[in-house]
Design a protein around this motif. Sequence first.
Motif, short mmCIF file in Angstrom:
data_model
loop_
_atom_site.label_atom_id
_atom_site.label_comp_id
_atom_site.label_asym_id
_atom_site.label_seq_id
_atom_site.Cartn_x
_atom_site.Cartn_y
_atom_site.Cartn_z
N TYR A 124 12.50 2.25 -7.33
CA TYR A 124 11.90 3.01 -6.24
C TYR A 124 10.54 3.77 -6.52
N ARG A 125 10.07 3.62 -7.71
CA ARG A 125 8.82 4.13 -8.31
C ARG A 125 7.63 3.40 -7.63
N ASN A 126 6.77 3.95 -7.05
CA ASN A 126 5.43 3.56 -6.41
C ASN A 126 4.41 4.16 -6.71
N SER A 127 3.91 4.24 -7.92
CA SER A 127 3.07 5.09 -8.45
C SER A 127 1.55 4.69 -7.80
N ASN A 128 1.52 3.58 -7.33
CA ASN A 128 0.24 3.16 -6.75
C ASN A 128 -0.07 3.49 -5.15
N SER A 129 0.77 4.06 -4.73
CA SER A 129 0.83 4.34 -3.30
C SER A 129 0.33 5.98 -3.19
N LYS A 178 3.81 8.70 -0.74
CA LYS A 178 5.12 8.62 -1.67
C LYS A 178 6.41 9.29 -0.88
N ALA A 203 10.46 7.88 -4.09
CA ALA A 203 9.42 7.42 -5.24
C ALA A 203 8.85 8.57 -6.02
#
Length: 72
Positions: free
Chosen positions: A12-17, A20, A24
């Motif tokens: 669920y991690r989306n560090s580039n978005s 969030k 995330a």
Amino acid sequence: MRIPFYQFVQRYRNSNSKTKDRRAEFAELVYTDGEFPRHEKTFDPISRYIELNERYINYIDVFDELWNIYAQ
């Protein structure tokens, strides 16, 4: 064999978005938490850790939601 909860949450991690969602954000908190029980697969130790750690105070509902998905 089931993967550890930590590993499950990382999907669920989306560090580039730039935008969030709460899942995330929770996954990012878990990722940056060096004390998180990363190899644990059972509810009680992880739940206790989440409930006793102030950084997760606003994410207990997210933990519950993700745990329900993980436990299926």
